[in-house]
Design a protein around this motif. Sequence first.
Motif, PDB file in Angstrom:
ATOM      1  N   UNK A 136       0.836  -1.205   0.000  1.00 47.25           N
ATOM      2  CA  UNK A 136       0.000   0.000   0.000  1.00 47.25           C
ATOM      3  C   UNK A 136       0.871   1.256   0.000  1.00 47.25           C
ATOM      4  N   UNK A 137       1.945   1.251   0.781  1.00 47.15           N
ATOM      5  CA  UNK A 137       2.833   2.414   0.815  1.00 47.15           C
ATOM      6  C   UNK A 137       3.526   2.642  -0.524  1.00 47.15           C
ATOM      7  N   UNK A 138       3.689   1.577  -1.284  1.00 43.52           N
ATOM      8  CA  UNK A 138       4.334   1.669  -2.603  1.00 43.52           C
ATOM      9  C   UNK A 138       3.308   1.489  -3.727  1.00 43.52           C
ATOM     10  N   UNK A 139       2.080   1.908  -3.484  1.00 43.82           N
ATOM     11  CA  UNK A 139       1.017   1.728  -4.474  1.00 43.82           C
ATOM     12  C   UNK A 139       1.292   2.478  -5.781  1.00 43.82           C
ATOM     13  N   UNK A 140       2.172   3.471  -5.725  1.00 40.09           N
ATOM     14  CA  UNK A 140       2.515   4.236  -6.930  1.00 40.09           C
ATOM     15  C   UNK A 140       3.459   3.462  -7.855  1.00 40.09           C
ATOM     16  N   UNK A 141       4.030   2.355  -7.385  1.00 38.51           N
ATOM     17  CA  UNK A 141       4.969   1.565  -8.192  1.00 38.51           C
ATOM     18  C   UNK A 141       4.181   0.524  -8.982  1.00 38.51           C
ATOM     19  N   UNK A 142       4.388   0.436 -10.294  1.00 37.43           N
ATOM     20  CA  UNK A 142       3.695  -0.585 -11.093  1.00 37.43           C
ATOM     21  C   UNK A 142       3.979  -1.994 -10.558  1.00 37.43           C
ATOM     22  N   UNK A 143       3.016  -2.882 -10.721  1.00 38.15           N
ATOM     23  CA  UNK A 143       3.068  -4.212 -10.106  1.00 38.15           C
ATOM     24  C   UNK A 143       4.354  -4.984 -10.418  1.00 38.15           C
ATOM     25  N   UNK A 144       4.724  -5.057 -11.670  1.00 38.39           N
ATOM     26  CA  UNK A 144       5.914  -5.841 -12.027  1.00 38.39           C
ATOM     27  C   UNK A 144       7.180  -5.260 -11.400  1.00 38.39           C
ATOM     28  N   UNK A 145       7.303  -3.955 -11.426  1.00 37.89           N
ATOM     29  CA  UNK A 145       8.466  -3.301 -10.818  1.00 37.89           C
ATOM     30  C   UNK A 145       8.470  -3.502  -9.308  1.00 37.89           C
ATOM     31  N   UNK A 146       7.285  -3.446  -8.708  1.00 38.37           N
ATOM     32  CA  UNK A 146       7.202  -3.658  -7.259  1.00 38.37           C
ATOM     33  C   UNK A 146       7.638  -5.076  -6.904  1.00 38.37           C
TER      34      UNK A 146
END
Length: 194
Positions: A136-146
Amino acid sequence: MGQRELLLAAEAFALPFYTEPHRAYHNADHVRAMLDALASRGLLTPVLSLAAWGHDLVYDPRAEGNEERSAEVFGGWLREQGAPPELEADVRTLILATRHVAPPTTRNEALLVDADLSILGADSQTFAAYDAAIRQEYSFVPEEAYRSGRARVLRSFLDRERIFSTSEFAGLELQARTNLTATLEHLQEKNRPT
């Protein structure tokens, strides 16, 4: 200002930072869990309490250097309270140890780092809630990159000879490795083409 007053003032100063809306995990509950982890083992000292409240004071998942900025802001506050320079220096060193880029070099650093990482050794349900809060804290990161970045972070902990440096937290090692391995496998499964 006495020690007890300083600790109460530190919590009051820190709480507004920890209630920022973008914090799903790095909030006051995380700090209190660290304090509880230390206190339940009979290890909580004033300097560790101060460092716990200060360690994630500045938290911007989009930025580097959060611990350095936290140490600066909290150190400035300690100076304003008339804290001794050696206390400010000790707290700064402890806060910077929570960057997790190098093994702790003192007992206090090891204790604070182990308390910070104690969530890794939580039961699987608590760990899953932590993992979801980090996403949730990194919700701005696209899924694959996350998934790729998160896998790299988790692998860095698994690659250590020991995740926890102190005997007081060593009992969390097996559960931490179980949690990290399962999460890493889940992240890698999502990366495989179907």
